[in-house]
Design a protein around this motif. Structure first.
Motif, PDB file in Angstrom:
ATOM      1  N   THR A 136       0.855  -1.183   0.000  1.00  0.00           N
ATOM      2  CA  THR A 136       0.000   0.000   0.000  1.00  0.00           C
ATOM      3  C   THR A 136       0.894   1.238   0.000  1.00  0.00           C
ATOM      4  O   THR A 136       1.855   1.301   0.775  1.00  0.00           O
ATOM      5  CB  THR A 136      -0.912   0.016   1.238  1.00  0.00           C
ATOM      6  N   PRO A 137       0.636   2.190  -0.862  1.00  0.00           N
ATOM      7  CA  PRO A 137       1.515   3.383  -0.933  1.00  0.00           C
ATOM      8  C   PRO A 137       1.677   4.068   0.422  1.00  0.00           C
ATOM      9  O   PRO A 137       0.715   4.237   1.179  1.00  0.00           O
ATOM     10  CB  PRO A 137       0.799   4.284  -1.947  1.00  0.00           C
ATOM     11  N   ASN A 138       2.947   4.437   0.712  1.00  0.00           N
ATOM     12  CA  ASN A 138       3.309   5.203   1.911  1.00  0.00           C
ATOM     13  C   ASN A 138       2.904   4.499   3.213  1.00  0.00           C
ATOM     14  O   ASN A 138       2.559   5.145   4.198  1.00  0.00           O
ATOM     15  CB  ASN A 138       2.668   6.596   1.859  1.00  0.00           C
ATOM     16  N   ARG A 139       2.964   3.164   3.180  1.00  0.00           N
ATOM     17  CA  ARG A 139       2.653   2.417   4.398  1.00  0.00           C
ATOM     18  C   ARG A 139       3.578   1.196   4.469  1.00  0.00           C
ATOM     19  O   ARG A 139       3.660   0.415   3.519  1.00  0.00           O
ATOM     20  CB  ARG A 139       1.200   1.971   4.417  1.00  0.00           C
ATOM     21  N   PHE A 140       4.243   1.031   5.609  1.00  0.00           N
ATOM     22  CA  PHE A 140       5.092  -0.145   5.799  1.00  0.00           C
ATOM     23  C   PHE A 140       4.205  -1.381   5.911  1.00  0.00           C
ATOM     24  O   PHE A 140       3.196  -1.365   6.625  1.00  0.00           O
ATOM     25  CB  PHE A 140       5.955  -0.007   7.057  1.00  0.00           C
ATOM     26  N   ALA A 141       4.609  -2.442   5.195  1.00  0.00           N
ATOM     27  CA  ALA A 141       3.843  -3.693   5.214  1.00  0.00           C
ATOM     28  C   ALA A 141       4.797  -4.854   5.396  1.00  0.00           C
ATOM     29  O   ALA A 141       5.810  -4.953   4.693  1.00  0.00           O
ATOM     30  CB  ALA A 141       3.051  -3.860   3.919  1.00  0.00           C
ATOM     31  N   GLU A 142       4.460  -5.707   6.335  1.00  0.00           N
ATOM     32  CA  GLU A 142       5.251  -6.921   6.551  1.00  0.00           C
ATOM     33  C   GLU A 142       4.681  -8.012   5.647  1.00  0.00           C
ATOM     34  O   GLU A 142       3.635  -8.595   5.931  1.00  0.00           O
ATOM     35  CB  GLU A 142       5.217  -7.355   8.011  1.00  0.00           C
ATOM     36  N   VAL A 143       5.372  -8.254   4.529  1.00  0.00           N
ATOM     37  CA  VAL A 143       4.879  -9.213   3.544  1.00  0.00           C
ATOM     38  C   VAL A 143       4.856 -10.615   4.134  1.00  0.00           C
ATOM     39  O   VAL A 143       3.856 -11.326   4.052  1.00  0.00           O
ATOM     40  CB  VAL A 143       5.742  -9.166   2.274  1.00  0.00           C
ATOM     41  N   VAL A 144       5.965 -11.024   4.705  1.00  0.00           N
ATOM     42  CA  VAL A 144       6.076 -12.271   5.466  1.00  0.00           C
ATOM     43  C   VAL A 144       6.893 -11.930   6.705  1.00  0.00           C
ATOM     44  O   VAL A 144       7.567 -10.904   6.746  1.00  0.00           O
ATOM     45  CB  VAL A 144       6.753 -13.402   4.646  1.00  0.00           C
ATOM     46  N   PRO A 145       6.846 -12.761   7.737  1.00  0.00           N
ATOM     47  CA  PRO A 145       7.635 -12.460   8.934  1.00  0.00           C
ATOM     48  C   PRO A 145       9.108 -12.253   8.610  1.00  0.00           C
ATOM     49  O   PRO A 145       9.766 -13.121   8.049  1.00  0.00           O
ATOM     50  CB  PRO A 145       7.415 -13.707   9.800  1.00  0.00           C
ATOM     51  N   GLY A 146       9.610 -11.058   8.927  1.00  0.00           N
ATOM     52  CA  GLY A 146      11.010 -10.745   8.684  1.00  0.00           C
ATOM     53  C   GLY A 146      11.268  -9.921   7.450  1.00  0.00           C
ATOM     54  O   GLY A 146      12.390  -9.452   7.238  1.00  0.00           O
ATOM     55  N   VAL A 147      10.262  -9.718   6.585  1.00  0.00           N
ATOM     56  CA  VAL A 147      10.419  -8.938   5.353  1.00  0.00           C
ATOM     57  C   VAL A 147       9.409  -7.798   5.371  1.00  0.00           C
ATOM     58  O   VAL A 147       8.197  -8.030   5.381  1.00  0.00           O
ATOM     59  CB  VAL A 147      10.220  -9.802   4.096  1.00  0.00           C
ATOM     60  N   THR A 148       9.917  -6.558   5.371  1.00  0.00           N
ATOM     61  CA  THR A 148       9.081  -5.362   5.390  1.00  0.00           C
ATOM     62  C   THR A 148       9.301  -4.570   4.109  1.00  0.00           C
ATOM     63  O   THR A 148      10.443  -4.391   3.672  1.00  0.00           O
ATOM     64  CB  THR A 148       9.424  -4.479   6.603  1.00  0.00           C
ATOM     65  N   MET A 149       8.211  -4.117   3.496  1.00  0.00           N
ATOM     66  CA  MET A 149       8.296  -3.359   2.246  1.00  0.00           C
ATOM     67  C   MET A 149       7.552  -2.042   2.381  1.00  0.00           C
ATOM     68  O   MET A 149       6.617  -1.909   3.177  1.00  0.00           O
ATOM     69  CB  MET A 149       7.710  -4.166   1.078  1.00  0.00           C
ATOM     70  N   LEU A 150       7.978  -1.099   1.525  1.00  0.00           N
ATOM     71  CA  LEU A 150       7.342   0.215   1.459  1.00  0.00           C
ATOM     72  C   LEU A 150       7.465   0.731   0.038  1.00  0.00           C
ATOM     73  O   LEU A 150       8.523   0.606  -0.592  1.00  0.00           O
ATOM     74  CB  LEU A 150       8.021   1.192   2.422  1.00  0.00           C
ATOM     75  N   ILE A 151       6.382   1.322  -0.486  1.00  0.00           N
ATOM     76  CA  ILE A 151       6.415   1.947  -1.801  1.00  0.00           C
ATOM     77  C   ILE A 151       5.862   3.361  -1.673  1.00  0.00           C
ATOM     78  O   ILE A 151       5.066   3.665  -0.773  1.00  0.00           O
ATOM     79  CB  ILE A 151       5.607   1.156  -2.849  1.00  0.00           C
TER      80      ILE A 151
END
Length: 361
Positions: free
Chosen positions: A145-160
């Motif tokens: 989600t834009p401008n929101r940190f998201a934990e895709v799987v435990p241990g992996v965090t993404m941001l766009i």
């Protein structure tokens, strides 16, 4: 095959099929528990859970099938011994019919195992990996989600930053701290989810990969473009093995077309054919120890099922630790077991061979 041989082969096959059905059901339940993350973490449905569990069964079934084949033969011969039918077969000189039944049963089971290892298992491996790649792509697409940190799987965090209409992601950031020895951070001005011959990849442009070791050492590698497999961020970072997804016919055809028999191809073919050798070896072993009647009564004996299972473990141990050079390295234990069993079987056949009666004077 005679009617007696057909009857005996059906008895052996029924015991083996019943045991293998129970083993497959238990393996299916175990695989469902192991892959439950596709529901709890990756947001997939029960159909995906069941489908992926079923796709792993051929690989596991090949490992257990030859044991079930040996136990089925042992149970059938033990039942014949208990009902005195084995004594009648030998006393009426119908031993050839018994050997024909064992041979036919062994041959059919060997063909089934070879079919699974050479064709069914590669096809299910390819389908499983393709499905896993599509799950990874779906997970990234739904989670970010834009401008929101998201934990895709435990241990992996993404941001766009933003998501363009053509699917391009801007200001991409991903932090992978699953590996305690090496933490990775991906930073890129733009990213795109694409597919290639190896599956789904995340194409990063104008960014850098930052590494942080467990002793706090930092390093950075800049790039203009970098492709990272989505499965590396959403699952175990294991590269797909193309040979394991290619059936034996295609491997042989490719080697004949190029004239190159590389070591990996030969090893894969030998490993697949070795499963048939294991079936032959275990059936020879069971025939050598249980195809002949005895008069022991009232004595405790080790169950034949445990004997077969223990022999299979020993054979696997020898094959894993005793690795001779050459293409037969996956099955030294099976060849050793087959040779010893054949010697014992020949000796016992000579001992139990009917003695021809002398003609009257």
């Amino acid at each position: 095959m005679t009617r007696l041989s057909t009857y005996l082969a059906k008895v052996f096959a029924a015991d083996a099929a019943a045991l293998f059905a129970v083993a497959v059901f238990l393996l299916f339940l175990i695989q469902c528990l192991r892959t439950f993350s596709v529901v709890s973490v990756k947001g997939q449905g029960l159909l995906t859970l069941v489908g992926q569990a079923l796709l792993t069964l051929p690989s596991l079934g090949v490992v257990f099938l030859y044991v079930c084949v040996g136990i089925g033969l042992a149970r059938g011969l033990r039942a014949l011994q208990g009902s005195q039918e084995l004594h009648i077969i030998h006393s009426s000189q119908r031993l050839p019919a018994l050997l024909m039944a064992i041979g036919g049963y062994t041959g059919i089971c060997t063909l089934i195992v070879l079919l699974l290892s050479n064709f069914v298992e590669p096809a299910t491996n390819r389908q499983f990996n393709d499905w896993s790649a599509s799950i990874a792509a779906d997970l990234v697409g739904r989670t970010l989600t834009p401008n929101r940190f998201a934990e895709v799987v435990p241990g992996v965090t993404m941001l766009i930053g933003e998501r363009a209409a053509n699917g391009e992601l801007t200001d991409f950031f991903a932090d992978d701290n699953r590996n305690r020895e090496m933490r990775r951070t991906y930073v890129a001005k733009s990213a795109t989810v694409a597919a290639d011959d190896q599956g789904y990849v995340l194409q990063l442009r104008d960014g850098a990969i930052q590494y942080m070791s467990d002793d706090r050492r930092f390093s950075e590698v800049a790039f203009a473009r970098y492709d990272v497999a989505l499965e590396r961020l959403t699952g175990p970072a294991e590269a797909r093995e193309v040979l394991s997804e290619t059936n034996s016919f295609e491997l042989v055809a490719g080697a004949l077309a190029t004239g190159i028999w590389d070591q990996d191809t030969v090893r894969h073919l030998a490993k697949r054919m070795s499963e048939g050798v294991r079936v032959l070896a275990i059936c020879l072993f069971v025939a050598a120890i249980a195809a002949f009647p005895h008069g022991r009564r009232g004595r405790r004996e080790i169950p034949l099922e445990l004997v077969v299972l223990g022999t299979a473990f020993v054979e696997r141990g020898i094959s894993s630790n005793l690795i001779p050079p050459g293409p037969l390295d996956p099955v030294p234990g099976a060849f050793l077991l087959a040779a010893l069993s054949l010697i014992v079987l020949v000796v016992r056949l000579r001992a139990f061979a009917p003695v021809a009666q002398a003609a009257p004077a």
